[in-house]
Design a protein around this motif. Sequence first.
Motif, PDB file in Angstrom:
ATOM      1  N   ASN A   1      13.942  26.310 -10.168  1.00 14.44           N
ATOM      2  CA  ASN A   1      14.721  25.788 -11.357  1.00 14.44           C
ATOM      3  C   ASN A   1      14.776  24.304 -11.619  1.00 14.44           C
ATOM      4  O   ASN A   1      14.539  23.781 -12.935  1.00 14.44           O
TER       5      ASN A   1
ATOM      6  N   SER B   1      11.350  29.223 -14.927  1.00 16.46           N
ATOM      7  CA  SER B   1      12.575  30.385 -15.069  1.00 16.46           C
ATOM      8  C   SER B   1      12.265  31.419 -13.833  1.00 16.46           C
ATOM      9  O   SER B   1      11.029  31.773 -13.410  1.00 16.46           O
TER      10      SER B   1
ATOM     11  N   THR C   1      13.931  35.125 -12.268  1.00 20.18           N
ATOM     12  CA  THR C   1      14.542  36.304 -12.217  1.00 20.18           C
ATOM     13  C   THR C   1      14.861  36.828 -10.851  1.00 20.18           C
ATOM     14  O   THR C   1      13.869  36.937  -9.949  1.00 20.18           O
ATOM     15  N   LYS C   2      15.982  36.962 -10.223  1.00 21.42           N
ATOM     16  CA  LYS C   2      16.228  37.355  -8.841  1.00 21.42           C
ATOM     17  C   LYS C   2      16.647  38.822  -8.765  1.00 21.42           C
ATOM     18  O   LYS C   2      17.460  39.357  -9.714  1.00 21.42           O
ATOM     19  N   MET C   3      16.144  39.529  -7.934  1.00 22.51           N
ATOM     20  CA  MET C   3      16.695  41.040  -7.518  1.00 22.51           C
ATOM     21  C   MET C   3      16.841  41.209  -6.223  1.00 22.51           C
ATOM     22  O   MET C   3      16.077  40.612  -5.299  1.00 22.51           O
TER      23      MET C   3
ATOM     24  N   LEU D   1      11.867  37.485  -6.075  1.00 25.83           N
ATOM     25  CA  LEU D   1      12.103  36.514  -7.196  1.00 25.83           C
ATOM     26  C   LEU D   1      10.716  36.839  -7.870  1.00 25.83           C
ATOM     27  O   LEU D   1       9.734  37.230  -7.543  1.00 25.83           O
TER      28      LEU D   1
ATOM     29  N   LYS E   1       9.399  37.039 -25.264  1.00 26.12           N
ATOM     30  CA  LYS E   1      10.712  36.965 -24.972  1.00 26.12           C
ATOM     31  C   LYS E   1      11.308  37.221 -26.282  1.00 26.12           C
ATOM     32  O   LYS E   1      11.320  36.317 -27.507  1.00 26.12           O
TER      33      LYS E   1
END
Length: 110
Positions: A21, A26, A28-30, A44, A109
């Motif tokens: 970051n 950008s 996204t975390k799982m 990620l 997006k």
Amino acid sequence: MKLILAIVSNDDGNLVMRELNKARFSVTKMASTGGFLRAGNTTLLIGTDEEKVQEVVDIIGKHCMKRKQIVFTPEPFIGAVGGNYTSYPEEIETGGATIFVVDVERFEKV
């Protein structure tokens, strides 16, 4: 455009995400589980231009630490019948990252 999937240790996930970051990526975390130890991992997802892939990989590599961990491995008794096992400690290396880079056909997006 590329999609980078990085599977990192839970211990490193927040640091790696924060550093990505800071570099204006950008992420996204799982939460995920798997691997030899069935340990918790963080997956990620990072979308980026092809020319920035190496920068992302370098950031991930810099902040994913390899560690030594003691696990207890079952070993059968010699001559045992019926599956009698004993455990012995074994030091293994954990951590680091597994990284996949795939082509993105379409990105929106909304």
